[in-house]
Structures are given as C-alpha cells and as structure tokens.
Design a protein around this motif. Structure first.
Motif, PDB file in Angstrom:
ATOM      1  N   TYR A  17      33.488  13.609  72.056  1.00  0.00           N
ATOM      2  CA  TYR A  17      33.445  12.156  72.230  1.00  0.00           C
ATOM      3  C   TYR A  17      33.783  11.452  70.920  1.00  0.00           C
ATOM      4  N   GLY A  18      34.838  10.646  70.946  1.00  0.00           N
ATOM      5  CA  GLY A  18      35.272   9.934  69.755  1.00  0.00           C
ATOM      6  C   GLY A  18      36.107  10.757  68.798  1.00  0.00           C
ATOM      7  N   GLY A  19      36.385  12.018  69.135  1.00  0.00           N
ATOM      8  CA  GLY A  19      37.111  12.902  68.229  1.00  0.00           C
ATOM      9  C   GLY A  19      38.576  13.053  68.593  1.00  0.00           C
ATOM     10  N   VAL A  20      39.193  14.087  68.008  1.00  0.00           N
ATOM     11  CA  VAL A  20      40.602  14.372  68.239  1.00  0.00           C
ATOM     12  C   VAL A  20      40.809  14.788  69.690  1.00  0.00           C
ATOM     13  N   SER A  21      41.893  14.309  70.293  1.00  0.00           N
ATOM     14  CA  SER A  21      42.222  14.678  71.673  1.00  0.00           C
ATOM     15  C   SER A  21      42.668  16.132  71.746  1.00  0.00           C
ATOM     16  N   GLY A  22      42.391  16.769  72.860  1.00  0.00           N
ATOM     17  CA  GLY A  22      42.838  18.139  73.070  1.00  0.00           C
ATOM     18  C   GLY A  22      44.311  18.244  73.415  1.00  0.00           C
ATOM     19  N   PHE A  23      44.969  17.114  73.603  1.00  0.00           N
ATOM     20  CA  PHE A  23      46.384  17.090  73.975  1.00  0.00           C
ATOM     21  C   PHE A  23      47.149  16.186  73.016  1.00  0.00           C
ATOM     22  N   ASP A  26      38.751  17.070  78.837  1.00  0.00           N
ATOM     23  CA  ASP A  26      40.204  17.034  79.021  1.00  0.00           C
ATOM     24  C   ASP A  26      40.762  15.616  78.937  1.00  0.00           C
ATOM     25  N   GLY A  27      39.918  14.635  79.163  1.00  0.00           N
ATOM     26  CA  GLY A  27      40.306  13.261  78.899  1.00  0.00           C
ATOM     27  C   GLY A  27      41.201  12.599  79.924  1.00  0.00           C
ATOM     28  N   PRO A  28      41.894  11.526  79.515  1.00  0.00           N
ATOM     29  CA  PRO A  28      42.559  10.623  80.463  1.00  0.00           C
ATOM     30  C   PRO A  28      43.654  11.257  81.305  1.00  0.00           C
ATOM     31  N   THR A  29      44.299  12.301  80.812  1.00  0.00           N
ATOM     32  CA  THR A  29      45.346  12.928  81.626  1.00  0.00           C
ATOM     33  C   THR A  29      44.763  13.718  82.790  1.00  0.00           C
ATOM     34  N   HIS A  30      43.478  14.024  82.724  1.00  0.00           N
ATOM     35  CA  HIS A  30      42.868  14.873  83.743  1.00  0.00           C
ATOM     36  C   HIS A  30      41.767  14.185  84.550  1.00  0.00           C
ATOM     37  N   HIS A  31      41.363  12.977  84.160  1.00  0.00           N
ATOM     38  CA  HIS A  31      40.362  12.276  84.962  1.00  0.00           C
ATOM     39  C   HIS A  31      40.897  12.073  86.380  1.00  0.00           C
ATOM     40  N   GLY A  32      40.053  12.359  87.367  1.00  0.00           N
ATOM     41  CA  GLY A  32      40.457  12.201  88.767  1.00  0.00           C
ATOM     42  C   GLY A  32      39.933  10.896  89.337  1.00  0.00           C
ATOM     43  N   LEU A  33      40.504   9.794  88.891  1.00  0.00           N
ATOM     44  CA  LEU A  33      39.926   8.479  89.167  1.00  0.00           C
ATOM     45  C   LEU A  33      40.588   7.718  90.305  1.00  0.00           C
ATOM     46  N   TYR A  34      41.764   8.121  90.724  1.00  0.00           N
ATOM     47  CA  TYR A  34      42.566   7.240  91.566  1.00  0.00           C
ATOM     48  C   TYR A  34      42.709   7.701  93.018  1.00  0.00           C
ATOM     49  N   ASP A  35      42.186   8.871  93.341  1.00  0.00           N
ATOM     50  CA  ASP A  35      42.453   9.433  94.669  1.00  0.00           C
ATOM     51  C   ASP A  35      41.896   8.583  95.798  1.00  0.00           C
ATOM     52  N   VAL A  36      40.690   8.031  95.627  1.00  0.00           N
ATOM     53  CA  VAL A  36      40.120   7.207  96.698  1.00  0.00           C
ATOM     54  C   VAL A  36      40.999   5.981  96.931  1.00  0.00           C
TER      55      VAL A  36
END
Length: 640
Positions: free
Chosen positions: A102-108, A437-447
C-alpha cells in the motif's frame, strides 16, 4: 520491527539508472546480472511478489538497457510480470522493498511511476500494439527513437498479438519484437504455437545451421555489396525453410533466432546489430522461467509469484505455521470442488478457462474429466465464443475467468452468448478489489457492464454454501446466461452442506432486522455489514441487513418490504458505484416514486491503486468503519 531492505551488490549499488549501467564494460554485464538476480530473490523472499518471470529475463533486461537509449527509446513489457529487473535498473532499487505494498512501488510498469515505464501493462498481448503505435508516432514526429516490445510466448497466443503483428508487418514501421520463449505463462502454455516453437528450439539441425550462417554472414561483412546480398538471401531462404521465421516472415517481419536468452553477451551483440536494421523485426530468445533459483526452475507455476517469506537458498517457506484450526477454503477452490461434483452428476457439464487453470482452480476438473475441461490459452474472446459453441450443441459450459479478463471479451458475451440466448455460466473470479495486483486487476466493472446485457442473470453469493447452490441451480437452468461473481481470498469457513439445493432465482434473504436504516449488500462483502452491525449494537444502534444475492433480476418484492419498513436504504457492493447493484436498487426505488433515500456504497469513479483488500476497502469507504460512518450520518449521530 524494522523493515528489511535488501542490499545490492558492488556493481548494482552504483547503478541509479541506465546511464550508470552504460559506464560498465561488456565483460562486467554478467556480474550485474548475477547481482540483479540475487537482489530480486533476496527481496521477494521477504516481501513477496511475482518471481519466476522476472528471473527469466535478467540477461535480456540488462542487455536492453545497456544497448538502447532509454527512456528516449521505448521498452514495452508485455503483462509486466517480467519487469522487476527493469524497475531496479531504472532508479527504483531503493524503493523496491515497497513493491506491491500500500502506497509503494507498483508490481507492474506504470507510466505515472517512471519515465522509463513506456506503457502501463497488466493484461497480456498488448505490447506489440502499443509499441507499433509509438513507432508510428515517432515516424510522424520524425524522431529516431527505437521501439521494443518484449512479449512472452504465452502472451503471443492472444489474438491481439497476431492482429498487431499483421498490422506492423504491413506498415513497415521500425519496431523490434522480442519473443521470450519459455513455454510458460503462469501455467504451462497450450496450443499449436507452443508446439511450433518447441519443435524448432530443440532442433539440433537448425541450431547448427543457424550458427554456421551467422559465422558466414560475419565473414561476408568485409566483402562486397553483391556478396552481402547473396548472403542475406541465403539466410532468409534457410530460415524460412527450417525455422519459425516462416510464420513471422509471412507477416512481414525479419526473423532472428532462436538465441540463448541467458547469455548476456550474445544478447548484447544481437541487439546492437538489430538497432541498425530498419523495419519490423523479431528476435526469438529461449529462456527458463525462474532462472537462477532452483526451486522456481523445478516448479515454475508454483513460483510464478510468492506471498509469504521463504528461504532464499532452499525455497522452504518461513511463514509461521498455520493454527491447528484449518483455514477456510478460498472461493476459487470452493468453485473448483463444486464443479467436479456437478460434473459427476451431469455429463453435459464442460469447463473452459483462458490460461488460468491454477488461478481459477480448474485443475481438479481437468484431472477428473480431462476430455471435458479446456485451457484455451490467453484468449478470452475465443474462450467465450468457444463456450457459446459448446452451449449451442447442448453442453452446459462453465467459463471460469477473472473479472478483469472477462472485460476483454465483452463483445462476445453480447454477440455470441446473450443475443443467441445461450446458457453459458460465467464464473467470475477475483471480483471486486483484488489487492496487491492493483488497478489492472481489480474486478470492479462486471456488474455494471453485465447488467446492461439482455438474457443475463447477474448474481453474487455471500458465502460458500450460496456459491455451491447457485452453481447447481445454474447448471440446470437453460433460459439465459448466468454470471456468478466471487472475490479473491478465503470464504467464511462455515459448515457447508454436502448436498446441493436449488436457490430461487432473483431472491434475497433477510440477515437481521433493525431500526430505521437497512443495508442491502451484494456478495461476500456483506461480511462487513455483520461486523459493522455488531459494533453499532454496542452503541445501541440497530440496523437491518439484507443479502440480496442478485443484481439482475432484482428481488423487488424484498425491496418493497424494506421500503415499507425503513426510513433509509444503504446499498453495499465490492464493485463500481456507477451502474452497479446500488444503481439497480436506486433505479427501482425512483420508479416506485417512494421518498426513501438510497445511499450507494461502492468503489468511487476513480482508479484505485494497490494494497491489501482490507486497506483498499477502508480507503474507498466500504469497509466496516465506512458503513458505521454512513449509518451515523443518516441518523444524524455525531461521528467521533
């Protein structure tokens, strides 16, 4: 306890960016590779992260930054699992211990994090398209920048990669595609391309011929122009006859390789030569995922990523022993076990996943019914239409995809499934905020995007018993497609009934009655309502709680009862607030003309970064504390 920060070796410690790397002599590069590999192993063994893919491209990473003038020259990493070495060499070594925290370097790779991250990635098969766009922009801007796309052989199975190759070959832009061939994505690669590459990279005849041709061309460099042209034609003819170059040359690329991806001097030499070659070209390198860490080389899927500490020599876990009470199953494993049980009951059940049999827990089905379970490679669009084809012929197709990857097949969901009213069951894993995994992997939009599709049921169970029963009900329902979403992580640990029971479609349930505020939750995030309600009850605040289960069709009968008995409604979901479950409830309430306020709690309209799931839920206000705060606001209670 002081946070552990790994120490860099004598050469790596002096590298703050590629300019420092370029100060070294070529014969020092292997030592840099060794130190970089050790630094990544040291860091991940304590702090966790993706692992095997980055170890496999250490030599390539060093050779690229030594040869190319980054950040002016662009390197686009496909997926980004490979980019740890890249991050460390481009000024983020001292912050790397914060990777994925949290707040650190992104994994991607992430454009806003560093000018060296030419393009943000998280999904596969995008690098060639992006690099081609950059190359064309460079042509229009009349720059001499070089564009490089690094793509794994697993990502090359994605249709988008072939679309980009076809376009790039026709446009003749100056682009280098590096095919990192290790026969692995996360799980072992599948498909005809894998066999095609494997056949040639193990061919003794070809490798001997390749070396002889390369030596011959070296001699001809000092010869006349006519002899060089003859040599070039000879190389192309032999390459086309006995190598994968036939495929790539047909698409308009000059093909070079296969090359040992763990020989940094060989890579440096090839890359320096290729900088002077114009037009689209492809360098085929052969690597080992997890190179330099024996346990990762032996078990490449297991060591794709690690979340708990381990011994950096033996690979043995250093995590504290689990308590005697067994941990609850992960939701993905509840799905995987239930699918096998259902398949034993119903011979028409088949399963499909796009390259995620481990992540989606489809291995039990593949082992039990190998002829009825299919890994189609990194090809989500194909996976959905393939499932539709199976359904068209009477099979009950369960398509297991991560929410973030299902986005890539939205057209197929509409065109090939919904319009034809085919009863495909979409088992949507990693729904909601996924964590590190962050924003590229959040599953927020399917509904939001599935609610708009006709002939589609959209559901989310609150616990593992509900998940099993929903899957059973969906397995015997043929009137429409059905989406069942569930999050990353562990289920509740409840005692699960062995027998399956049909669940009424479009019906929720009351969890508890309360005072003037009712919370309507959708999915496993309802556990936070229980937690918040317990906290508030100690303060004398009583709330109602309803587990709605379905965003489409809505349980309007239950909502009518809530409207009649409560003054305020709060909806809660682990998904986008815009257009999701809460929007569905608010739309219905507005249509009824009832003056009951509806407060929608979900993920706000912004990009949410990485951290633990709990940290992110609290950040966006949908954790227990956020629920308590919203209830008190509605009731006019002062918040401490």
């Amino acid at each position: 306890m002081e946070e552990y920060i790994p120490k860099a070796g004598p050469l790596l410690s002096k590298i703050q960016g590629p300019d420092d790397l370029k100060k070294l002599k070529p014969e020092q590069l292997q030592d840099v590779c060794d130190e970089l590999r050790e630094f990544i192993i040291d860091s991940v063994s304590v702090h966790g992260g993706h692992f095997g893919a980055s170890l496999g491209v250490i030599e390539l990473t060093v050779a690229l930054h030594y040869t190319y003038n980054t950040p002016s020259d662009r390197i686009v990493w496909d997926v980004g699992h490979q980019a740890y070495g890249h991050k460390i060499l481009t000024g983020r070594r001292d912050q790397f211990h914060t990777n994925r925290k949290y707040g650190g370097v992104s994994g991607f790779p992430k454009r806003s994090e560093s000018e060296y991250d030419a393009f943000g990635v998280g999904h596969s098969s995008t690098s060639i398209s992006a690099a081609l766009g950059m190359a064309v922009a460079g042509d229009l801007n009349e720059t001499d920048q070089k564009m490089v796309a690094v793509i794994g052989d697993g990502a090359m199975t994605g249709g988008m990669a072939f679309e980009a190759l076809n376009n790039a070959g026709a446009m003749n832009s100056d682009i280098l595609v590096i095919l990192n061939d290790n026969n692995m994505s996360i799980d072992p690669n599948v498909g005809a391309l894998k066999e095609y590459l494997a056949d040639i990279t193990t061919s003794k005849t070809f490798n001997k011929m390749r070396d002889e041709i390369y030596d011959l061309l070296g001699h001809f460099k000092s010869a006349g122009e006519k002899m060089r042209k003859v040599a070039s034609r000879l190389e192309k003819a032999v390459t086309a006859a006995i190598t994968p170059g036939a495929l790539f040359q047909a698409l308009g690329f000059k093909y070079y390789g296969p090359v040992d991806g763990h020989n940094v001097e060989t890579l440096r030499r090839h890359l320096e030569d290729l900088r002077t070659v114009s037009g689209p070209k492809l360098l085929h390198i052969v690597t080992v995922k997890g190179k330099g860490f024996a346990p990762a080389e032996r078990e490449q899927t297991k060591w794709h990523a690690q979340s708990s500490p381990f011994d950096k020599i033996t690979g043995k876990s250093l995590a504290a022993p689990a308590p005697k009470k067994s941990q609850p199953q992960k939701y993905q494993d509840v799905f995987g076990d239930a699918l096998v049980e259902l398949a034993e009951m119903n011979e028409n059940i088949v399963a499909i996943t796009p390259a995620m049999p481990s992540g989606s827990s489809l291995w039990p089905m593949m082992n039990r019914f190998p002829e009825r379970a299919f890994d189609v490679g990194i090809a989500e669009q194909h996976a959905v239409t393939f499932a539709a084809g199976l359904a068209a012929e009477g099979k009950k197709a369960f398509a297991a995809l991560y929410s973030t990857f299902l986005q890539r097949a939205y057209d197929q969901v509409i065109h090939d499934v919904a319009i034809q009213k085919l009863p495909v069951v979409f088992c949507i894993d990693r729904a909601g905020l996924v964590g590190a995994d962050g924003p590229t992997h959040h599953g927020l939009y399917d509904v939001s995007y599935l609610r708009a599709v006709p002939n589609m049921i959209v559901s989310s169970p609150m616990d593992e018993q509900n998940l099993r029963d929903m899957m059973y009900t969906a397995s015997e329902y043929d009137e429409a497609a059905w989406a069942i979403r569930y999050p990353r992580g562990r289920a509740t640990g409840m005692d699960v009934r062995k027998e399956f029971q049909k669940t009424p479609i479009g019906k929720g349930r009351m969890i508890r009655e309360g005072g003037s505020v009712a919370v309507l939750s959708f999915g496993p995030i309802g556990k936070y309502v229980i937690e918040a309600a317990d906290v508030m009850s100690e303060e004398g605040i009583s709330i109602g709680h309803y587990d709605m289960r379905y965003a489409k069709p809505l349980d309007t009968e239950l909502i009518d009862k809530v409207l009649a008995g409560y003054d305020y409604i709060i909806t809660l979901e682990d998904g986008a607030r815009l257009g999701g479950f809460g929007s569905a409830v608010a739309e219905y309430v507005a249509e009824q003309g009832v003056a009951v306020p509806v407060k929608i709690m979900g993920v706000p309209d912004r990009i949410v970064e990485h951290g633990t799931q709990r940290e992110l839920h609290e950040e966006v206000g949908i954790g227990p504390a956020g629920i308590v705060q919203e209830v008190k606001k509605l009731l006019g209670i002062e918040i401490a």
